[in-house]
Design a protein around this motif. Sequence first.
Motif, short mmCIF file in Angstrom:
data_model
loop_
_atom_site.label_atom_id
_atom_site.label_comp_id
_atom_site.label_asym_id
_atom_site.label_seq_id
_atom_site.Cartn_x
_atom_site.Cartn_y
_atom_site.Cartn_z
N LEU A 165 0.81 -1.21 0.00
CA LEU A 165 0.00 0.00 0.00
C LEU A 165 0.84 1.27 0.00
O LEU A 165 0.31 2.36 0.07
N ASP A 166 2.17 1.12 -0.08
CA ASP A 166 3.05 2.27 -0.10
C ASP A 166 2.93 3.00 -1.44
O ASP A 166 2.71 2.39 -2.47
N ALA A 167 3.09 4.29 -1.39
CA ALA A 167 3.07 5.10 -2.61
C ALA A 167 4.21 6.10 -2.55
O ALA A 167 4.53 6.63 -1.50
N GLY A 168 4.82 6.32 -3.68
CA GLY A 168 5.88 7.30 -3.77
C GLY A 168 5.31 8.69 -3.96
O GLY A 168 4.09 8.88 -4.04
N PRO A 169 6.17 9.69 -4.05
CA PRO A 169 5.70 11.06 -4.20
C PRO A 169 5.09 11.35 -5.57
O PRO A 169 4.40 12.33 -5.75
N GLY A 170 5.33 10.48 -6.54
CA GLY A 170 4.79 10.70 -7.89
C GLY A 170 5.54 11.78 -8.63
O GLY A 170 6.56 12.29 -8.17
N GLN A 171 5.03 12.14 -9.78
CA GLN A 171 5.63 13.17 -10.61
C GLN A 171 4.52 14.08 -11.13
O GLN A 171 3.42 13.60 -11.42
N PRO A 172 4.80 15.36 -11.25
CA PRO A 172 3.78 16.24 -11.82
C PRO A 172 3.52 15.88 -13.28
O PRO A 172 4.40 15.38 -13.98
N VAL A 173 2.30 16.09 -13.73
CA VAL A 173 1.93 15.84 -15.12
C VAL A 173 2.01 17.15 -15.89
O VAL A 173 1.37 18.13 -15.52
N ALA A 174 2.80 17.15 -16.94
CA ALA A 174 2.96 18.35 -17.76
C ALA A 174 1.68 18.60 -18.55
O ALA A 174 0.95 17.67 -18.88
N PRO A 175 1.40 19.86 -18.86
CA PRO A 175 0.20 20.19 -19.64
C PRO A 175 0.30 19.59 -21.05
O PRO A 175 1.39 19.27 -21.52
N PRO A 176 -0.84 19.45 -21.73
CA PRO A 176 -0.84 18.84 -23.06
C PRO A 176 0.14 19.47 -24.05
O PRO A 176 0.72 18.77 -24.87
N ALA A 177 0.36 20.77 -23.95
CA ALA A 177 1.30 21.43 -24.87
C ALA A 177 2.72 20.89 -24.71
O ALA A 177 3.51 20.92 -25.65
N ASP A 178 3.04 20.36 -23.52
CA ASP A 178 4.38 19.83 -23.24
C ASP A 178 4.36 18.32 -23.01
O ASP A 178 5.37 17.75 -22.59
N ASN A 179 3.23 17.67 -23.27
CA ASN A 179 3.06 16.25 -22.94
C ASN A 179 2.34 15.58 -24.11
O ASN A 179 1.12 15.55 -24.17
N ALA A 180 3.11 15.03 -25.04
CA ALA A 180 2.54 14.44 -26.25
C ALA A 180 1.59 13.28 -25.94
O ALA A 180 0.56 13.13 -26.60
N ALA A 181 1.92 12.46 -24.95
CA ALA A 181 1.05 11.32 -24.62
C ALA A 181 -0.30 11.80 -24.11
O ALA A 181 -1.35 11.30 -24.52
N LEU A 182 -0.29 12.79 -23.21
CA LEU A 182 -1.55 13.34 -22.70
C LEU A 182 -2.33 14.00 -23.82
O LEU A 182 -3.55 13.81 -23.94
N ALA A 183 -1.67 14.74 -24.67
CA ALA A 183 -2.34 15.39 -25.80
C ALA A 183 -3.01 14.37 -26.71
O ALA A 183 -4.13 14.57 -27.17
N ALA A 184 -2.34 13.23 -26.94
CA ALA A 184 -2.90 12.17 -27.79
C ALA A 184 -4.16 11.57 -27.18
O ALA A 184 -5.15 11.34 -27.87
N VAL A 185 -4.14 11.33 -25.88
CA VAL A 185 -5.31 10.76 -25.20
C VAL A 185 -6.47 11.75 -25.23
O VAL A 185 -7.61 11.38 -25.52
N LEU A 186 -6.19 13.00 -24.95
CA LEU A 186 -7.23 14.02 -24.97
C LEU A 186 -7.86 14.13 -26.36
O LEU A 186 -9.09 14.21 -26.50
N ASP A 187 -7.02 14.09 -27.38
CA ASP A 187 -7.51 14.19 -28.75
C ASP A 187 -8.32 12.95 -29.13
O ASP A 187 -9.40 13.06 -29.71
N LEU A 188 -7.81 11.77 -28.79
CA LEU A 188 -8.48 10.51 -29.13
C LEU A 188 -9.88 10.44 -28.55
O LEU A 188 -10.82 10.00 -29.21
N TYR A 189 -10.05 10.89 -27.31
CA TYR A 189 -11.34 10.79 -26.63
C TYR A 189 -12.11 12.11 -26.60
O TYR A 189 -13.09 12.23 -25.89
N ASN A 190 -11.63 13.09 -27.36
CA ASN A 190 -12.28 14.40 -27.44
C ASN A 190 -12.47 15.01 -26.05
O ASN A 190 -13.56 15.45 -25.67
N LEU A 191 -11.38 15.03 -25.28
CA LEU A 191 -11.40 15.57 -23.91
C LEU A 191 -10.58 16.86 -23.85
O LEU A 191 -9.81 17.16 -24.76
N THR A 192 -10.73 17.58 -22.76
CA THR A 192 -9.90 18.76 -22.51
C THR A 192 -9.29 18.64 -21.12
O THR A 192 -9.76 17.88 -20.29
N ALA A 193 -8.24 19.39 -20.89
CA ALA A 193 -7.57 19.40 -19.59
C ALA A 193 -7.46 20.84 -19.11
O ALA A 193 -7.25 21.75 -19.91
N ARG A 194 -7.59 21.03 -17.82
CA ARG A 194 -7.42 22.37 -17.24
C ARG A 194 -6.27 22.38 -16.30
O ARG A 194 -5.90 21.45 -15.70
#
Length: 79
Positions: free
Chosen positions: A50-79
């Motif tokens: 059940l341990d969890a690490g500190p994680g990493q911040p998620v870059a906005p879609p303009a700087d995160n190609a993977a996130l941008a692809a998912v948002l585009d594929l599913y017609n979603l937006t991020a704030r």
Amino acid sequence: MGGFPVLAATLAAAPLAGGVQALGVHYFSKHGTHWSCWAVWLRDDVPGALDAGPGQPVAPPADNAALAAVLDLYNLTAR
């Protein structure tokens, strides 16, 4: 209940070699093999499960190609 929940419950209960239980399963998405997915069982009787690490911040879609692809594929937006 059907499909993956039944399979996941069956796998979660099945002993592995040496009698230990799996902590999860890695599988490919029904949307294609380019999507890698995990189902994780949080077992409170396994030290550290059940341990969890500190994680990493998620870059906005303009700087995160993977996130941008998912948002585009599913017609979603991020704030």
